[in-house]
Design a protein around this motif. Sequence first.
Motif: not given
Length: 185
Positions: A70-81, A93-107
């Motif tokens: 979960l932390l890895l997914a959150e870090r990836t989202a932070e870096e993308t943002r 906008k595209e990067a934020e959508l990808k970050a949200t998708l990664i977090v959702q996949e982890a969840k």
Amino acid sequence: MLTPLDIESKTFKKGGMGYSAKEVDKFLREIMNHYEKLYKENIELKDKINVLNEGISYYKTIEETLQSTLLLAERTAEETRANAHNKAQQIEKEAELKATLIVQEAKDELYRVQIKIEELISHYDTYKIQIKQFLKTQLEIIDDKTISMANITSKDEIDSFLEHLSKNNNDNEIKEGQTKENSND
């Protein structure tokens, strides 16, 4: 730490006007018996603690793995943002959508793992019930007073006895199949 053997082998010097040797010996035997019991219980409890600690370590490892995922997914989202801020608004906008998708996949993955754990626990409980039922039936067969090896004297009686056992085993397999079907529903 004193062992029961230390207590049992302990000797005292005899004095002229000392305590009664019989009473001292009797009391030492009592102490040795109680101490031996406590000593054994202590060893058993230490063994149980070790087993429980191993179980706790196993589950902590699983928890740490899930948290690191979960932390890895959150870090990836932070870096993308962070990278998205350096680019144009559309790329941001595209990067934020990808970050949200990664977090959702982890969840979602975490949820799937939790569901799998619950399924495994359920299967364990089901199998435990089935095994108990099977063993209970086998004990009933053994305890069946209508079947006595002492009364079997001919080949026909042996064949009849074996047929009876086979019928009971077939009945048990049918019951187990129904139990499995019910537990799968």
